[in-house]
Design a protein around this motif. Structure first.
Motif, PDB file in Angstrom:
ATOM      1  N   ASP A   1       5.592   3.522   1.526  1.00 54.32           N
ATOM      2  CA  ASP A   1       5.061   2.255   1.024  1.00 54.32           C
ATOM      3  C   ASP A   1       5.041   1.330   2.232  1.00 54.32           C
ATOM      4  O   ASP A   1       6.029   1.247   2.974  1.00 54.32           O
ATOM      5  CB  ASP A   1       5.968   1.665  -0.046  1.00 54.32           C
TER       6      ASP A   1
ATOM      7  N   SER B   1      -3.231   4.975   5.225  1.00 50.04           N
ATOM      8  CA  SER B   1      -3.575   5.157   3.815  1.00 50.04           C
ATOM      9  C   SER B   1      -3.931   6.639   3.628  1.00 50.04           C
ATOM     10  O   SER B   1      -4.152   7.367   4.605  1.00 50.04           O
ATOM     11  CB  SER B   1      -4.772   4.283   3.439  1.00 50.04           C
TER      12      SER B   1
ATOM     13  N   LYS C   1       5.668  10.387   2.899  1.00 50.86           N
ATOM     14  CA  LYS C   1       5.083   9.379   2.012  1.00 50.86           C
ATOM     15  C   LYS C   1       5.753   8.047   2.301  1.00 50.86           C
ATOM     16  O   LYS C   1       6.953   8.001   2.560  1.00 50.86           O
ATOM     17  CB  LYS C   1       5.274   9.759   0.547  1.00 50.86           C
TER      18      LYS C   1
ATOM     19  N   MET D   1       0.834  -1.188   0.000  1.00 48.31           N
ATOM     20  CA  MET D   1       0.000   0.000   0.000  1.00 48.31           C
ATOM     21  C   MET D   1       0.866   1.233   0.000  1.00 48.31           C
ATOM     22  O   MET D   1       1.996   1.203   0.447  1.00 48.31           O
ATOM     23  CB  MET D   1      -0.898   0.036   1.238  1.00 48.31           C
ATOM     24  N   GLN D   2       0.291   2.296  -0.461  1.00 45.96           N
ATOM     25  CA  GLN D   2       0.959   3.581  -0.392  1.00 45.96           C
ATOM     26  C   GLN D   2       0.154   4.501   0.499  1.00 45.96           C
ATOM     27  O   GLN D   2      -1.071   4.438   0.535  1.00 45.96           O
ATOM     28  CB  GLN D   2       1.113   4.193  -1.775  1.00 45.96           C
TER      29      GLN D   2
END
Length: 103
Positions: A98, A72, A96, A1-2
């Protein structure tokens, strides 16, 4: 997921709704469905005002605390307005990220 890795910086003696800010942050995240958060208790540090914070015998109520969450984009968009509405001024970093599981 990012999404985002967010870390909130506070002290044990700060409160919101009768509970330490760190616990309150975790509870607010839980209410919107965040799947996990980690609370770190620091030994010592200093804030933006230059004031020293410590968990020593003489300053036991003021040790630094960090709450970290991998969110998320949707979770972040839900959590941050809730925190703003509270009126609390909490320093945070947001990067940000991952994230996911290895297996």
């Amino acid at each position: 997921m990012q999404g985002y890795l967010i870390t909130f910086f506070t002290q044990l003696n700060r409160e919101q709704d009768g509970m330490p800010i760190a616990d309150w942050l975790i509870e607010e995240a839980r209410k919107i469905g965040v799947r996990g958060a980690t609370l770190f208790n620091g030994k010592e540090g200093f804030g933006h005002d230059g004031r020293f914070h410590s968990g020593s015998y003489f300053d036991f109520e003021d040790p630094p605390q960090l709450v970290t969450m991998a969110l998320s984009e949707d979770e972040c968009d839900k959590l941050m307005p809730r925190l703003k509405e509270s009126g609390q001024r909490i320093f945070y970093t947001k990067s940000k990220a991952d994230f996911g599981f290895t297996a």
